[in-house]
Design an enzyme around this catalytic site. Structure first.
Site, PDB file in Angstrom:
ATOM      1  N   ASP A 117      -9.664  -4.971  -4.639  1.00 51.91           N
ATOM      2  CA  ASP A 117      -9.063  -4.029  -3.686  1.00 51.91           C
ATOM      3  C   ASP A 117      -9.889  -2.738  -3.672  1.00 51.91           C
ATOM      4  OD1 ASP A 117      -7.403  -2.124  -2.387  1.00 51.91           O
ATOM      5  OD2 ASP A 117      -5.613  -3.244  -2.934  1.00 51.91           O
ATOM      6  N   HIS A 132      -7.795  -5.548   0.041  1.00 57.39           N
ATOM      7  CA  HIS A 132      -6.573  -4.750   0.163  1.00 57.39           C
ATOM      8  C   HIS A 132      -5.528  -5.384   1.081  1.00 57.39           C
ATOM      9  CE1 HIS A 132      -4.103  -1.242  -0.060  1.00 57.39           C
ATOM     10  NE2 HIS A 132      -4.196  -0.970   1.226  1.00 57.39           N
ATOM     11  N   SER A 170       0.825  -1.202   0.000  1.00 56.44           N
ATOM     12  CA  SER A 170       0.000   0.000   0.000  1.00 56.44           C
ATOM     13  C   SER A 170       0.867   1.264   0.000  1.00 56.44           C
ATOM     14  CB  SER A 170      -0.941  -0.064   1.209  1.00 56.44           C
ATOM     15  OG  SER A 170      -1.973   0.855   1.096  1.00 56.44           O
TER      16      SER A 170
END
Ligand code: NAG
Length: 337
Positions: free
Chosen positions: A270, A309, A183
């Site tokens: 995601d 995610h 991320s």
């Protein structure tokens, strides 16, 4: 009575409208709010973790230590040894953990995303997977996160990562050292690898889990910005405020300056960093001159797997995928999705 209800509703709607319209102006006037929203380092979820006790998270072969990237600035670090060493690790202190770097096991430096700490659950689960595959995992909280000192900035995150990388390199000599970003940590990772390549010492591989192209494109796609995305002036109000804080995380530029094997992992479902941004970064990386001649791999995970995610660590294919990247297997297994 009915009129009264309607009147109240009107008043609530009016207030919502005032709030909706004021927020962009408040952010424009105080761009530091945007920086806080990007870093979310004040969100310490889960709140009651004692970072000095990785054992509380089920990590019985992890050592907590503090390193000092700058004089007077300490950052908290966890070193997890390969899971097969867990019995040996019982009751051991820093000196023993330090000595384990001389074994032949490769090391992964893990760069976490925004919000939370190195003790966040999806992170801990990944350390467990990687350590069970025979890797050392070294993870830390950037300045401003967790129990680390200081306050967050892109430059600070990158120089903390560089410091820990060099600290590891000193201990590993020629043994493999991989960088794994997740991320927002993928932005730190490409910054770091670019620096390493600029000075002529690329890492052995770069793994980007759920990456984006640059922070402006990511902020535009983030669920937080949903209610404003179509407002005229969105870029000026919101995105320029991020740029004003020197926050760029320009992985799309960085891929033109790095030269080492790159693996991108992204789940199609995601909801935080959209899949298309990871795909776009891959397309750029696969056309990068500096990456030509290196393995550049993109592994999508189907929505039906529901990894979203944070849950790619659940993929039973991860061992095969890593084996392929890290040169132990000639081809990617066809069943990786
Ligand atoms: C310690 O951790 C290892 C690796 O995760 C695990 O296999 C083992 O069962 C754990 N031992 C105890 C006593 O919890």
């Amino acid at each position: 009575l009915r009129l009264g209800v309607v009147g109240k509703l009107k008043r609530i709607l009016l207030w919502l409208l005032v709030v909706y319209v004021s927020i962009p102006f408040i952010i424009k006037l105080c761009p530091s709010i945007q920086a806080k929203l990007v870093f979310l380092n004040f969100v310490r979820m889960p709140y009651f973790i004692d970072l000095k006790q990785p054992l509380d998270q089920g990590l019985n072969h992890t050592h907590n230590l503090y390193l000092e990237p700058e004089a007077g600035l300490k950052v908290g670090v966890w070193h997890t040894v390969p899971a097969q060493m867990w019995r040996e690790a019982q009751g051991k202190e820093g000196e023993w953990y330090d000595s384990t770097f001389s074994s032949t096991h490769p090391v992964i430096l893990y760069l976490h995303g925004n919000a939370g700490t190195r003790g966040g659950d999806h992170r801990v689960q990944l350390y467990k997977v990687l350590s069970s595959l025979g890797y050392h995992v070294v993870t830390f909280d950037y300045r401003g996160w967790g129990d680390s000192d200081g306050s967050p900035s892109e430059g600070g995150m990158t120089s903390d990562a560089l410091f820990i990388y060099d600290w590891l390199k000193e201990r590993l000599d020629k043994k493999p050292l991989y960088i794994w970003g997740h991320s927002l940590g993928t932005g730190v990772a490409t910054n770091l690898v670019r620096r390493l390549c600029d000075r002529g010492s690329p890492p052995d591989a770069l793994i980007l889990e759920s990456p984006f192209t640059n922070i402006r494109e990511e902020a535009k796609s983030h669920p937080f910005s949903m209610v404003y995305r179509y407002l005229p002036g969105f870029d000026w109000f919101f995105l320029d405020a991020i740029t004003a804080n020197n926050i760029r995380f320009a992985s799309d530029e960085n891929v033109n300056h790095i030269s080492c094997p790159v693996l991108i992992l992204h789940a199609e479902d995601d909801g935080v960093v959209p899949f298309h941004l990871g795909k776009k970064l891959y397309n750029m990386a696969s056309q990068s001159k500096s990456l030509s001649g290196h393995k550049v791999q993109f592994v999508p995970f189907s929505s039906s797997l529901a990894y979203k995610h944070k849950f790619i660590y659940r993929s039973p294919e991860l061992p095969n995928i890593l084996r392929y990247l890290l040169c132990l297997s000639p081809s990617l297994p066809p069943s990786h999705r």
